[in-house]
Design an enzyme around this catalytic site. Structure first.
Site, PDB file in Angstrom:
ATOM      1  N   HIS A  21     -25.274  11.696  -6.767  1.00  0.00           N
ATOM      2  CA  HIS A  21     -26.708  11.582  -6.486  1.00  0.00           C
ATOM      3  C   HIS A  21     -27.404  12.464  -7.523  1.00  0.00           C
ATOM      4  CE1 HIS A  21     -24.839  11.116  -2.461  1.00  0.00           C
ATOM      5  NE2 HIS A  21     -25.834  10.288  -2.202  1.00  0.00           N
TER       6      HIS A  21
ATOM      7  N   ASP B 145     -27.152  16.138  -6.765  1.00  0.00           N
ATOM      8  CA  ASP B 145     -25.834  16.788  -6.719  1.00  0.00           C
ATOM      9  C   ASP B 145     -25.603  17.454  -8.071  1.00  0.00           C
ATOM     10  OD1 ASP B 145     -25.398  15.299  -4.390  1.00  0.00           O
ATOM     11  OD2 ASP B 145     -24.316  13.732  -5.488  1.00  0.00           O
TER      12      ASP B 145
ATOM     13  N   GLU C 101     -25.133  -0.198   0.103  1.00  0.00           N
ATOM     14  CA  GLU C 101     -24.054   0.329   0.936  1.00  0.00           C
ATOM     15  C   GLU C 101     -24.465   0.233   2.405  1.00  0.00           C
ATOM     16  OE1 GLU C 101     -22.500   4.111  -0.437  1.00  0.00           O
ATOM     17  OE2 GLU C 101     -22.020   4.657   1.617  1.00  0.00           O
TER      18      GLU C 101
ATOM     19  N   GLU D  89     -18.034   0.903   2.956  1.00  0.00           N
ATOM     20  CA  GLU D  89     -17.419   2.193   3.309  1.00  0.00           C
ATOM     21  C   GLU D  89     -16.675   2.077   4.634  1.00  0.00           C
ATOM     22  OE1 GLU D  89     -19.602   5.708   2.473  1.00  0.00           O
ATOM     23  OE2 GLU D  89     -18.890   6.759   4.242  1.00  0.00           O
TER      24      GLU D  89
ATOM     25  N   ASP E 273     -16.300   2.702  -0.632  1.00  0.00           N
ATOM     26  CA  ASP E 273     -16.313   4.140  -0.383  1.00  0.00           C
ATOM     27  C   ASP E 273     -15.164   4.422   0.571  1.00  0.00           C
ATOM     28  OD1 ASP E 273     -18.348   4.753  -2.061  1.00  0.00           O
ATOM     29  OD2 ASP E 273     -19.695   5.551  -0.538  1.00  0.00           O
TER      30      ASP E 273
ATOM     31  N   ASP F 195     -16.279  11.200   7.722  1.00  0.00           N
ATOM     32  CA  ASP F 195     -15.945  11.149   6.287  1.00  0.00           C
ATOM     33  C   ASP F 195     -14.637  11.880   5.965  1.00  0.00           C
ATOM     34  OD1 ASP F 195     -18.104   9.608   5.568  1.00  0.00           O
ATOM     35  OD2 ASP F 195     -19.311  11.263   4.814  1.00  0.00           O
TER      36      ASP F 195
ATOM     37  N   ASP G 105     -15.569   8.921  -0.870  1.00  0.00           N
ATOM     38  CA  ASP G 105     -16.744   9.477  -0.197  1.00  0.00           C
ATOM     39  C   ASP G 105     -16.238  10.187   1.059  1.00  0.00           C
ATOM     40  OD1 ASP G 105     -19.199  10.133   0.675  1.00  0.00           O
ATOM     41  OD2 ASP G 105     -20.005   8.102   0.822  1.00  0.00           O
TER      42      ASP G 105
HETATM   43  C1  XUL Z   1     -23.571   8.449   3.657  1.00  0.00           C
HETATM   44  C2  XUL Z   1     -22.963   7.888   2.438  1.00  0.00           C
HETATM   45  C3  XUL Z   1     -23.593   8.284   1.148  1.00  0.00           C
HETATM   46  C4  XUL Z   1     -23.600   7.216   0.114  1.00  0.00           C
HETATM   47  C5  XUL Z   1     -24.339   7.571  -1.137  1.00  0.00           C
HETATM   48  O1  XUL Z   1     -22.963   8.065   4.849  1.00  0.00           O
HETATM   49  O2  XUL Z   1     -21.979   7.186   2.507  1.00  0.00           O
HETATM   50  O3  XUL Z   1     -22.923   9.414   0.693  1.00  0.00           O
HETATM   51  O4  XUL Z   1     -22.317   6.833  -0.253  1.00  0.00           O
HETATM   52  O5  XUL Z   1     -25.657   7.924  -0.915  1.00  0.00           O
HETATM   53 CO    CO Z   2     -20.795   6.301   1.070  1.00  0.00          CO
END
Ligand code: XUL
Ligand code: CO
Length: 439
Positions: free
Chosen positions: A104, A107, A235, A271, A299, A312, A342
């Site tokens: 990001h 970051d 996403e 994800e 992700d 996560d 991620d």
């Molecule tokens: C949040 C998530 C984020 C995105 C990028 O749940 O997955 O980190 O991958 O903004």
């Molecule tokens: Co993500």
């Protein structure tokens, strides 16, 4: 160039040693150059490290402050801290043997109190990153803008009911796109944690969705004008931090992209933990994306299956991943993206070596799942069983139906002539056994 700082002197370079090795600092299954169905593992996956979790997030949660003391976090100025962090990131990438990272905007360097200063900061740190990337052959899998942390985004970014916030978000995306393009990012991601609502009572959903589509069109048009050839990813995630998020799941996002004419430029970044929050399996979300030829990127992580939080955690569940890899192989891989970790180490995993163990585990889990899927694909009856299951559509009336050459009347006449249809077993237990058998 300034003298590079080192943070991981005590940790050796991570190499593939095979599954007989008991060295915790080695890869047991992920062998980058090894071919799976004609393609090296490295190319199948394009593993990436997430700058936010691994180098930025110190482990804070809603009930307590961060626990991780990052030695790259102590410089006196934002630029100094950002350069130290970049040194740590590149040393880590080199040692762990991962070629890509994702980021990001903030970051890379902390956000300033004005847009102008934030932009300058991003320019400075990206100059520094670019030099490091050249000497280390490191690449950016995707960049994105953080449109969810700052209090101004409490009511959303592109979908905010206040135009001033939407304009601010646009400026931030423009700068994030500029940095992504400068660093030759291969893709750009939109994850809309605050694009949704906390209460429908105060929300004009139709208007917000229209705004989100306008915003995405503008971003895409701008990036294309700057020569960006990569893919944009959305996403999906159903909730958290908003109660309801507009990019709920893969099917919802595809409907949105089709409605607003964005399918040519946008694909999906699926994800694991977001799939499970939407009450789907990871494999389901991959399959939905693949059906639309829109499986762009992944992700990688996992949730906690007891409490249903977005924890996560690093991916470890071989059964879940093998099912996913079967979809992945059948889809012919990812369209432009890769596998971005991620994922974050637990709040009480406070040693620097923990980020090594975590990524080693994640890479090995994916590799092992891919190898298992390949074996199932090549050595089992899997393909035959699926083909057989649908074989009544391969010829005769079934084929006529499938190709649109039957009317409802003709079908009704056929049904009237035939006996009660035969029972066909779904063979679920046999197929589940296969995954265990080939692991
Ligand atoms: C949040 C998530 C984020 C995105 C990028 O749940 O997955 O980190 O991958 O903004
Ligand atoms: Co993500």
């Amino acid at each position: 160039m300034r003298k590079q700082k080192t943070y991981f002197k005590h940790i050796p370079k991570i190499k593939f040693e095979g599954n007989k090795s008991r060295n915790p600092f080695s890869l047991k299954y992920y062998n980058p150059k090894q071919k799976v169905l004609g393609k090296s593992m490295e190319k199948h996956f394009k593993f990436a490290v997430a700058y936010w979790h691994t180098f930025t997030n110190t482990g804070g949660d809603p009930f307590g402050a961060g626990t991780k003391i990052f030695p790259w976090n102590i410089g006196h100025t934002p630029l100094e801290r950002a350069m130290d962090k970049a040194d740590a990131a590149f040393e880590f990438l080199d040692k762990i043997g991962i070629n890509y990272f994702c980021f990001h905007d903030f970051d890379l360097i902390e956000e300033a109190s004005s847009l102008k200063e934030s932009k300058e900061r991003l320019e400075n740190i990206s100059d520094y990153l670019l030099k490091k990337m050249r000497s280390q052959k490191t690449k950016v899998l995707w960049g994105t803008a953080n449109l969810f942390s700052h209090p101004r985004y409490m009511n959303g970014a592109a979908t905010n009911p206040n135009f001033e916030v939407v304009a601010h978000a646009a400026a931030q995306v423009k700068n994030a796109l500029d940095v992504t393009i400068k660093l030759k990012g291969e893709n750009y991601v939109f994850w809309g944690g605050r694009e949704g609502y906390l209460s429908l009572l105060n929300t004009n959903m139709k208007r917000e969705l229209d705004h989100m589509a306008r915003f995405l069109h503008m971003a895409k048009d701008y990036a294309r004008k700057q020569g960006f050839k990569g893919t944009f990813f959305i996403e999906p995630k159903p909730m958290e931090p908003s109660k309801h998020q507009y990019d709920f799941d893969a099917a919802t996002v595809l409907g949105f992209l089709r409605e607003y004419n964005l399918m040519d430029d946008f694909k999906l970044n699926i994800e694991v933990n977001h799939a499970t929050l939407a009450s789907h399996t990871f494999a389901h979300e991959l399959q939905v994306a693949a059906n639309a030829n829109a499986l762009g990127s992944m992700d990688a992580n996992r949730g906690d299956y007891q409490n249903g939080w977005d924890t996560d955690q690093f991916p470890m569940d071989l059964f879940e991943l093998t099912e996913a890899m079967l979809v992945f192989l059948q889809a012919g891989g990812l369209k432009g993206g890769g596998v971005n970790f991620d994922a974050k180490t637990r709040r009480n995993s406070t040693d620097l070596e923990d980020i090594f163990y975590a990524h080693i585990g994640g890479m090995d889990a994916f590799a092992r799942a891919l190898l298992t899927a390949e074996k199932i694909w090549k050595e089992s009856d899997y393909k035959k069983i699926i083909k057989q299951r649908y074989s009544s559509f391969d010829k005769g009336n079934g084929k006529k139906f499938e190709t649109g050459k039957m009317t409802l009347n003709q079908m009704a006449k056929l049904a009237a002539k035939q006996k009660e249809p035969r029972q066909l077993s779904g063979r679920q237990e046999l197929l589940e056994n296969m995954i265990n058998d080939f692991l």
